[in-house]
Design an enzyme around this catalytic site. Structure first.
Site, short mmCIF file in Angstrom:
data_model
loop_
_atom_site.label_atom_id
_atom_site.label_comp_id
_atom_site.label_asym_id
_atom_site.label_seq_id
_atom_site.Cartn_x
_atom_site.Cartn_y
_atom_site.Cartn_z
CG ASN A 137 -0.16 -0.29 2.23
OD1 ASN A 137 0.20 -1.50 2.57
ND2 ASN A 137 -0.24 0.53 3.36
CB SER A 175 -10.69 -2.74 1.38
OG SER A 175 -11.43 -1.66 1.86
CB ALA A 176 -15.91 -1.67 -0.93
CG HIS A 177 -12.14 2.13 1.72
ND1 HIS A 177 -11.01 2.98 1.78
CD2 HIS A 177 -12.09 1.30 2.84
CE1 HIS A 177 -10.21 2.53 3.01
NE2 HIS A 177 -10.86 1.48 3.42
CB CYS A 234 -2.86 3.36 9.14
SG CYS A 234 -3.61 2.70 7.49
#
Ligand code: PLP
Length: 381
Positions: free
Chosen positions: A156, A204-206, A327
């Site tokens: 990520n 994950s959808a977002h 995060c």
């Protein structure tokens, strides 16, 4: 704060595609398909169930799975927790050794630490300087009591792509199950679990133009996973809780669009990446963190020499970008991912992740380039 910023943080989250938002809105109100999908006694419940099963098929279709292998969760964080903790607890009589890497998302890293505290044994693989885990590194870590290997498909922060086919084959030849965090990979690279040696995969959808708060875990048929959330026995006992119909249809629609438009999205984003890098050409002391050649096009992580990271971010306030991963943005520690691939501490502190998406325009890229050029000039001289 009055100035509208240019959003270049698609790897942290994407805006919801308007086509997805529109469909979701039709699954909330009395006029819509709002009922509890588990209600078996009326038509409204059946319609909601149909909508949920359509979403399940759409998610399965993007990755070549059977819909019955899709378990809804609240996101990739929960899917990662379920895969690691649920699998290790269910298979503890076979062994207690987990293999993962130091540059996984916190959803994996912190779950693995919690499992260590629970008495499981974890081996932390270190990546190559290009940000990838090699087959040899994995091979050397496997033991007779290894039951699970968990490695991400796409990092990520760096965008680097692991060779999931090779890593999975090594794990499975050894008799260990293989879990892949694919939150950044879905819709970006081809993922076909009908041929990939993968037992579980998190989504994950977002990160793909769907809503926040919904995700899924692919669990290959026959894989034993113990539930973390107990209740009505939904999702074949693996994850209880009333299914959020509107979230699920949103994720389904987002994944269906990704299947239809992946080539188009990739072409658009690759062109933007090239425009961005060409715009920075000739600037001294700019480094691409991670293996640019083995990365998804939507993420560019740049390190700047001779610059203070905080000042750089301040100077770039017109751009919505990330230092480290979103995060960790509460702390000023350099990104653990950058440090672990060998980026020097000073450069890690002065590194920025730019990430592009479906709605990024050439104008956005040109603004980013000119803001960066101005900031670097101002801060260096
Ligand atoms: C965003 C992300 C997660 C967490 O997903 P949520 O749906 O926000 O919980 C996990 N892993 C990776 C690689 C991610 O990029």
């Amino acid at each position: 704060m009055s100035q509208q910023s240019v959003y270049l943080d698609y790897a942290a989250t994407t805006p919801v595609d308007p086509r997805v938002a529109e469909l979701m809105a039709r699954h909330l109100t009395l006029e819509g398909t709002f009922a509890n999908p588990a209600s078996r006694s009326h038509m409204s419940g059946w319609l909601a169930e149909q909508a949920v099963e359509m979403g399940r098929r759409q998610v399965a279709d993007l990755i070549g799975a059977d819909p019955r292998e899709i378990v809804w969760t609240s996101g990739a964080t929960e899917a990662d927790n379920l895969a690691l903790t649920g699998y290790l607890r269910a298979n503890r009589e076979r062994g207690r050794h987990l293999v993962t890497s130091t540059i996984e998302h916190k959803a994996i890293v912190d779950t693995a630490k919690a499992l260590e505290a629970e008495g499981f044994d974890v081996t932390w693989l270190t990546p190559d300087p290009d940000g990838r885990i090699s087959g040899e590194t994995l091979q050397a870590a496997l033991r007779s009591d290894t039951v699970l290997v968990s490695l991400m498909a796409v990092n990520n922060e760096l965008g680097t792509i692991n060779d999931i086919a090779t890593l999975g084959a090594i794990a499975q030849q050894h008799g260990a199950a293989f879990h892949v965090d694919a939150a950044q990979a879905a819709g970006k690279i081809a993922l076909d679990v009908s041929t990939l040696p993968v037992d579980m995969m998190s989504f994950s959808a977002h990160k793909l133009y769907g809503p926040k708060g919904i995700g899924a875990l692919f669990v290959r048929r026959g894989t034993r996973v113990e539930a973390l959330i107990h209740g009505g026995g939904h999702e074949r006992g693996m994850r209880s809780g009333t299914l959020p119909t509107h979230q699920i249809v949103g994720m389904g629609q987002a994944f269906a669009l990704a299947l239809d438009e992946r080539e188009q999205d990739t072409g658009h984003i690759t062109a933007l990446r090239e425009r961005f890098l060409a715009g920075l050409d000739g600037l001294p002391g700019v480094h691409i963190n991670g293996a640019a050649a083995k990365s998804v096009p939507n993420i560019v992580n740049l390190g700047f020499d001779g610059i203070d990271g905080e000042s750089l971010l301040m100077a770039l306030r017109k751009l919505a970008v990330s230092t480290g991963s979103a995060c960790n943005s509460a702390s000023v520690d350099p990104s653990y991912v950058l440090l672990d691939i060998g980026v020097p501490r000073e450069r890690a502190l002065a590194s920025i992740r730019f990430s592009f998406g479906r709605f990024t325009t050439e104008d956005d890229i040109d603004t980013a380039v000119s803001e960066l050029r101005q900031a670097l000039t101002a801060l260096r001289y």
